[in-house]
Design an enzyme around this catalytic site. Structure first.
Site, mmCIF file in Angstrom:
data_model
loop_
_atom_site.group_PDB
_atom_site.id
_atom_site.type_symbol
_atom_site.label_atom_id
_atom_site.label_comp_id
_atom_site.label_asym_id
_atom_site.label_seq_id
_atom_site.Cartn_x
_atom_site.Cartn_y
_atom_site.Cartn_z
ATOM 1 N N PRO A 2 0.826 -1.210 0.000
ATOM 2 C CA PRO A 2 0.000 0.000 0.000
ATOM 3 C C PRO A 2 0.864 1.267 0.000
ATOM 4 C CG PRO A 2 -0.729 -1.560 1.679
ATOM 5 C CD PRO A 2 0.575 -2.070 1.165
ATOM 6 N N GLU A 3 0.557 2.175 -0.921
ATOM 7 C CA GLU A 3 1.247 3.454 -0.970
ATOM 8 C C GLU A 3 0.260 4.550 -0.601
ATOM 9 O OE1 GLU A 3 3.530 3.864 -4.570
ATOM 10 O OE2 GLU A 3 4.062 1.745 -4.581
ATOM 11 N N LYS A 60 2.424 7.390 4.613
ATOM 12 C CA LYS A 60 1.811 6.069 4.525
ATOM 13 C C LYS A 60 1.355 5.554 5.898
ATOM 14 C CE LYS A 60 5.031 4.908 0.786
ATOM 15 N NZ LYS A 60 6.070 3.963 0.344
ATOM 16 N N ARG A 265 14.902 -2.538 -6.342
ATOM 17 C CA ARG A 265 13.474 -2.364 -6.598
ATOM 18 C C ARG A 265 13.169 -2.548 -8.079
ATOM 19 N NH1 ARG A 265 11.050 0.248 -2.313
ATOM 20 N NH2 ARG A 265 9.194 -0.755 -3.178
#
Length: 277
Positions: A2-3, A60, A265
């Site tokens: 979740p961002e 966040k 990433r």
């Protein structure tokens, strides 16, 4: 993971369902979830019989206002909050925390990876303590503009993709949206931050606001195992231009989208549309 847009959606759901409900009792199934140095008994005493006045977000992090104190929740990889009246509705193996509410519902924290965290802090001091004090401002803050982005990032010799993910500089941008922001601003993810011009940073700033705003409007991106919960799924994944599109045609130039690793990433980009300096 979740961002910011996904967390904003979760906050909206929690406010709709749990706001003004009293936490009658608590079951801490996974004690390591609680990161504040406090005994479980003291944690329960400080949280029990408190009303959830409001749920907010900083970066966040989800902030539960329970009066004198706040609960600070970070979902990390796969954390989820469920507002339910029957535990059989979810996989009980991954339940870490249950707040029993005064309307016979439960607010349940569920995390298959057990990476999420909860801190309990006094409301008047929490913004000056970890984990909140280290966060940079969000792109939406009035004081933030292209010059702010440049001042915050241009001294680094790291890749711009890596610097965008640094929550101490600008908070709220995660891996998905960093890819989309850099594509929208036509900047290669492997450009060094200190090689970019003020005009580049103005573009990144404008793209950040545009992409995040649109993602919030669509409830975020429902990718992999992330769900906002309660039947709400994000729709921004339908508008992704590069992320997860390796080998597909670029919407702008029709060349193939590439995938590389930037500091570990997974990173998606178009080598024709995104300029490398």
């Amino acid at each position: 993971m979740p961002e910011l847009p996904e967390v904003e959606t979760v906050v909206s759901i929690l406010n709709k369902n749990a706001r003004n409900k009293k936490i009658v009792s608590i079951d801490v199934v996974y004690p390591k979830l609680i990161k504040t140095e406090i005994s479980l008994e003291d944690f329960k005493k400080r949280v029990s019989n408190k009303i959830i006045n409001e749920v907010n977000r900083i970066g966040k992090y989800i902030i539960f206002d329970i009066g004198v104190d706040v609960l600070i929740s970070h979902l990390r990889m796969e954390g989820k909050w469920y507002y339910i009246n029957n535990l059989e509705l979810i996989n009980q193996k991954h339940i870490e925390l249950i707040f029993y509410l005064d309307n016979d519902y439960m607010l349940v924290y569920h995390d298959t990876r057990k990476f999420g965290t909860i801190n309990l802090e006094e409301k008047q001091f929490y913004k000056f303590k970890e984990p909140i004090k280290k966060l940079g401002p969000e792109p939406f803050v009035k004081e933030v503009n292209g010059l702010y982005f440049s001042n915050a990032m241009s001294k680094s010799n790291k890749y711009i993709k890596t610097v965008l993910l640094d929550q101490t500089k600008i908070s709220g941008i995660g891996n998905i949206y960093a890819d989309e922001i850099l594509f929208d601003s036509k900047i290669h993810p492997e450009n060094k931050a200190n090689n970019l011009s003020i005009d580049n940073y103005i573009c990144i700033y404008n793209s950040s606001k545009k992409i995040l705003k649109r993602a919030i409007e669509l409830g975020g991106s429902t990718i992999s195992t992330y769900k906002a919960g309660h039947g709400i799924s994000g729709k921004f994944q339908n508008e992704l231009k590069v992320h997860l599109r390796k080998g597909e045609n670029c919407f702008n130039c029709s060349n193939k989208i590439f995938k590389i690793k930037v500091n570990g990433r997974g990173t998606y980009y178009c080598e024709y549309c995104q300029i490398k300096y």
